[in-house]
Enzyme design. Structure first.
Site, PDB file in Angstrom:
ATOM      1  N   GLU A  14       3.508  11.377   7.095  1.00 47.53           N
ATOM      2  CA  GLU A  14       3.156  10.081   6.529  1.00 47.53           C
ATOM      3  C   GLU A  14       4.005   8.983   7.177  1.00 47.53           C
ATOM      4  OE1 GLU A  14       1.323  10.348   2.428  1.00 47.53           O
ATOM      5  OE2 GLU A  14       3.454  10.554   2.088  1.00 47.53           O
TER       6      GLU A  14
ATOM      7  N   GLU B 199       8.748   7.265  -0.626  1.00 44.12           N
ATOM      8  CA  GLU B 199       9.248   6.415  -1.718  1.00 44.12           C
ATOM      9  C   GLU B 199      10.469   7.051  -2.376  1.00 44.12           C
ATOM     10  OE1 GLU B 199       5.463   5.921  -3.684  1.00 44.12           O
ATOM     11  OE2 GLU B 199       4.812   4.762  -1.945  1.00 44.12           O
TER      12      GLU B 199
ATOM     13  N   ASN C 208      -2.024  11.535  -4.676  1.00 40.28           N
ATOM     14  CA  ASN C 208      -0.709  11.214  -5.242  1.00 40.28           C
ATOM     15  C   ASN C 208      -0.900   9.991  -6.121  1.00 40.28           C
ATOM     16  OD1 ASN C 208       1.919  10.546  -5.808  1.00 40.28           O
ATOM     17  ND2 ASN C 208       2.429   9.864  -3.733  1.00 40.28           N
ATOM     18  N   TRP C 209      -0.899  10.218  -7.431  1.00 40.10           N
ATOM     19  CA  TRP C 209      -1.183   9.103  -8.348  1.00 40.10           C
ATOM     20  C   TRP C 209       0.019   8.190  -8.564  1.00 40.10           C
ATOM     21  CZ3 TRP C 209      -4.528  11.552 -12.883  1.00 40.10           C
ATOM     22  CH2 TRP C 209      -5.765  11.940 -12.358  1.00 40.10           C
ATOM     23  N   LYS C 210       1.154   8.614  -8.052  1.00 39.13           N
ATOM     24  CA  LYS C 210       2.391   7.826  -8.220  1.00 39.13           C
ATOM     25  C   LYS C 210       2.602   7.490  -9.710  1.00 39.13           C
ATOM     26  CE  LYS C 210       1.661   6.184  -3.591  1.00 39.13           C
ATOM     27  NZ  LYS C 210       2.152   5.358  -2.511  1.00 39.13           N
TER      28      LYS C 210
ATOM     29  N   GLY D 142      -2.841   8.251  -1.492  1.00 43.13           N
ATOM     30  CA  GLY D 142      -2.248   7.469  -2.579  1.00 43.13           C
ATOM     31  C   GLY D 142      -3.296   6.615  -3.264  1.00 43.13           C
ATOM     32  N   GLY D 143      -3.342   5.332  -2.896  1.00 46.30           N
ATOM     33  CA  GLY D 143      -4.220   4.367  -3.562  1.00 46.30           C
ATOM     34  C   GLY D 143      -5.647   4.848  -3.785  1.00 46.30           C
TER      35      GLY D 143
ATOM     36  N   HIS E 295       8.701  12.582  -0.399  1.00 43.41           N
ATOM     37  CA  HIS E 295       7.814  11.429  -0.205  1.00 43.41           C
ATOM     38  C   HIS E 295       8.690  10.234   0.187  1.00 43.41           C
ATOM     39  CE1 HIS E 295       5.145   8.085  -1.037  1.00 43.41           C
ATOM     40  NE2 HIS E 295       4.155   8.945  -0.907  1.00 43.41           N
TER      41      HIS E 295
ATOM     42  N   GLY F 281       0.386   2.597   1.714  1.00 43.81           N
ATOM     43  CA  GLY F 281       0.083   1.492   0.809  1.00 43.81           C
ATOM     44  C   GLY F 281      -0.045   0.146   1.506  1.00 43.81           C
TER      45      GLY F 281
ATOM     46  N   SER G 109      -2.635   5.188   3.888  1.00 45.15           N
ATOM     47  CA  SER G 109      -3.837   4.349   3.824  1.00 45.15           C
ATOM     48  C   SER G 109      -5.105   5.053   4.286  1.00 45.15           C
ATOM     49  CB  SER G 109      -3.624   3.044   4.608  1.00 45.15           C
ATOM     50  OG  SER G 109      -2.566   2.304   4.039  1.00 45.15           O
TER      51      SER G 109
END
Ligand code: PEP
Length: 246
Positions: free
Chosen positions: A164, A95, A9-11, A230-231, A93, A170, A209
């Protein structure tokens, strides 16, 4: 057997150039040791470019409108995503839930809109830090999932779930493999109440994470079928190292 799946997930990161570069460096370094299916969810504006690269990586969006068309300024419909060759779409998600107030009823509509357009939703659920600390994880998960399971128009065969824990996204904190496994097993049991055969086939990803050094133990768990990353998905080497562990 459930084929492991790892989705990046590159956000809201990157540029047109970086999208091509990162996808190419992932694609070019996929090797025999990687047996999982790989997906990447890019920002809307880079989807078409990512899809055009025609790699073995399937491309997804990070959200979708619940509406088919009309006066919804700024929104993107499931048909539009399907039209350009999109494969996945993240739904729910944390966010989106926290920052954009997306709620369960709306998320079920989004999942159905995605399925009707031929997309595969990756439906995210998870408890907040406050809920985790209050020992409410299972209650929250059941509540979020039951909205989805209660709708007979949702096709569980064409859906992936992602657990999640919000406090792990994150933050560098992760659920322990045992903790994550317990929640995944609980999710599978809940799905089994709707359909035992579906529960066996359904892929449930873990997200929060996940890094090269913790992926193996998480993915070893019986009910963890891969990850939503993610990251670490913004770094080809780290992402591929995670894929290798799935
Ligand atoms: C995510 O955004 O879904 C996620 C799991 O992020 P991170 O891996 O950075 O925690």
């Amino acid at each position: 057997m459930r084929q492991p799946l790892v989705v990046g997930n590159w956000k809201m990161n990157g540029s047109l150039g970086q999208t091509s570069e990162l996808l190419a460096s992932i694609e070019d370094n996929i090797n025999d040791k990687i047996g999982c299916e790989i997906g990447v969810c890019t920002p809307f504006v880079y989807l078409a470019a990512a899809i055009k690269l025609q790699s073995s990586i399937t491309i997804g969006a990070q959200t979708v409108s619940e509406y088919a068309s009309g006066a919804y300024t700024g929104e993107v419909s499931a048909d539009m995503l399907s039209d350009i060759g999109c494969y996945w779409v993240l739904v729910g998600h944390s966010e989106r839930r926290v920052l954009f107030n997306e709620h369960d009823q709306q998320l079920v509509l989004k999942a159905k809109a995605a399925q009707q357009a031929g997309l595969l939703p990756i439906y995210c659920i998870g408890e907040t830090e406050k809920q985790y600390k209050a020992g409410e994880t299972f209650e929250v998960i059941a509540q979020q999932l039951n909205y989805l399971l209660a709708d007979s128009d949702v096709d569980l065969e064409r859906l992936v779930l992602a657990y999640e824990p919000v406090w792990a996204i994150g933050t560098g904190l992760t659920a322990t493999p045992e903790e994550a496994q317990k929640v995944h097993a609980f999710i599978r049991q809940l799905v089994a109440k709707s359909s035992a055969s579906m529960a066996k086939k359904l892929r449930i990803l873990y997200g929060g994470s996940v890094k090269p050094d913790n992926a193996a133990l998480l993915f070893e768990q019986q009910d963890i079928d891969g990850g939503l990353i993610g990251g670490a998905s913004l770094d080809a080497e780290a992402f591929l190292s995670i894929c290798q562990k799935a």
